[in-house]
Design a protein around this motif. Structure first.
Motif, mmCIF file in Angstrom:
data_model
loop_
_atom_site.group_PDB
_atom_site.id
_atom_site.type_symbol
_atom_site.label_atom_id
_atom_site.label_comp_id
_atom_site.label_asym_id
_atom_site.label_seq_id
_atom_site.Cartn_x
_atom_site.Cartn_y
_atom_site.Cartn_z
ATOM 1 N N SER A 18 -2.337 -8.556 -4.044
ATOM 2 C CA SER A 18 -3.119 -9.156 -5.130
ATOM 3 C C SER A 18 -3.744 -10.491 -4.749
ATOM 4 N N GLY A 19 -3.852 -10.770 -3.452
ATOM 5 C CA GLY A 19 -4.340 -12.063 -3.005
ATOM 6 C C GLY A 19 -5.683 -12.454 -3.580
ATOM 7 N N THR A 20 -6.624 -11.536 -3.616
ATOM 8 C CA THR A 20 -7.966 -11.859 -4.097
ATOM 9 C C THR A 20 -7.933 -12.402 -5.521
ATOM 10 N N ALA A 21 -7.187 -11.727 -6.409
ATOM 11 C CA ALA A 21 -7.107 -12.171 -7.794
ATOM 12 C C ALA A 21 -6.333 -13.480 -7.909
ATOM 13 N N VAL A 22 -5.279 -13.639 -7.114
ATOM 14 C CA VAL A 22 -4.489 -14.874 -7.145
ATOM 15 C C VAL A 22 -5.350 -16.066 -6.741
ATOM 16 N N TYR A 23 -6.130 -15.905 -5.664
ATOM 17 C CA TYR A 23 -7.009 -16.998 -5.226
ATOM 18 C C TYR A 23 -8.042 -17.330 -6.292
#
Length: 388
Positions: A18-23
């Motif tokens: 989920s890195g993209t959404a977290v960033y």
């Protein structure tokens, strides 16, 4: 109960993806910080109400992209967002059988540096969610503490063990802090542009590169603030001495130190045992754990299981008032329950509404089909003030 979660690896893998959404969420919060520095943000209640509504929607739907609208909030933007919000609410009206979010806001707005509690639900994903649900709970908590004058502290209540795979347990809190602490401070020198990023390339914890250094800086800023909040007791996990007011990791702790901040401790399980046990939440008033929430100005119960336990998991007539259904809790603590329907238990509907839904063949299984598909999502958001 033994501190073992057989689903931990599964939850960790979904968060890693989920890195993209977290960033993106981190960058949104950073931009919100900058906007607050430029204006009297915490006294503009109209602006805060728009943000509060969007934050609740984020918590319910896990939708990070909508929050990008919140970073440039001029008067014209407020008017536009209110208009967009009304249009969106009208479009979704067929899916919202009861919505007391405005009442929740009015209650919160009456507080000054108050305490808010979350009785947590999922640490993992629902179908179509774009980001870890507990991470969005932390974002919501951060907004309330950092950007409003109404809430001064947040207490999280987790389960000892997961009931349904993804339930939050104390190690999940520790794992998120450790994950954020494991991310390098700078992009690799050979990092490619956002358009050509290879999502399979690991970067610290997440399986994708941050879109830019600004995104990375924003995430580290958020991580630093959360560690400070846990260290000073502004954020705490009830019953976990290493997570709130006695956080030994320090503000600049690396992942290994953060991971060791909460040791296995027999005390860590006892506080959350009530939420894990089989009793309906009516029995909270006669349980020692009542002391754990009695000082709260609002207790937010997240998810379908917590809703069912609030109302005793009984097949009430659907027009039964929420206050009646939560039994002895009514008037003892202020309650906000956020739930997508995945079970037959339903209360608080106007007379005849539930029966009409049952009779509509096109809405068959409406009580249990809560998988966030466009066709069948029903949200309950009940607010019951202790004064009522």
């Amino acid at each position: 109960m033994l501190p073992f979660d057989p689903f931990f690896e599964q939850k960790e893998q979904t968060f890693k993806s989920s890195g993209t959404a977290v960033y993106q969420l981190a960058l949104t919060m950073s931009e919100l910080d900058r906007e607050a520095e430029r204006s009297s943000f915490d006294t503009d209640f109209e602006r805060l109400e728009v943000l509060f509504d969007e934050m609740v929607q984020m918590c319910l739907w896990g939708n990070a992209t909508d929050l990008s609208l919140l970073t440039t909030l001029s008067s014209a933007d407020i008017e536009r967002l209110q208009s967009v919000g009304k249009e969106a609410q009208a479009a979704a009206k067929q899916y919202i059988l009861r919505n007391d979010i405005n009442s929740a806001w009015e209650h919160i707005k009456s507080l000054q540096g108050g305490r808010l509690d979350f009785v947590l639900d999922n640490a993992g994903f629902e179908v179509m969610r774009s980001v870890n649900q507990f991470f969005t709970d932390l974002i919501f908590a951060d907004f309330l503490v950092t950007h409003t004058p109404f809430i001064g502290s947040i207490t999280f209540h987790s389960k000892d063990i997961p009931w349904f795979v993804s339930d939050v347990t104390p190690p999940d809190v520790k794992a998120i802090l450790a994950a954020l602490s494991s991310i390098p401070p700078s992009l690799p020198t050979d990092a490619k542009s956002t358009e050509s990023n290879d999502d399979s390339k690991n970067f610290g914890y997440f399986s994708s590169l941050p879109p830019s250094q600004d995104h990375l800086d924003a995430l580290h800023k958020l991580r630093y603030r959360w560690l400070r909040y846990f260290e000073t007791g502004i954020f705490k996990v009830y019953g976990c001495p290493g997570l709130g007011g006695n956080f030994s990791g320090g503000l600049n702790a690396d992942a290994a130190v953060v991971a060791g901040a909460m040791r296995d401790d027999p005390r860590a399980g006892s506080a959350s045992a009530f939420w894990t046990g089989p009793d309906p939440f009516w029995k909270l008033v006669e349980h020692p754990h009542m002391a754990g929430v009695s000082g709260s100005q609002l207790v937010i119960f997240k998810g379908d299981l917590n809703y069912r336990k609030l109302v005793g998991d009984l097949r009430w007539p659907m027009s039964t008032s929420f206050g009646t259904a939560i039994g002895a809790l009514a008037g003892k603590i202020p309650v906000l329950s956020l739930r997508t329907s995945k079970a037959d238990v339903v209360v608080g509907l106007p007379e005849g509404v539930g029966e009409a839904m049952d009779a509509d063949e096109s809405k068959r299984n409406w009580k249990v089909n809560g998988r966030y598909s466009e066709a069948a999502v029903f949200i309950w958001a009940h607010i019951l003030s202790a004064a009522n």
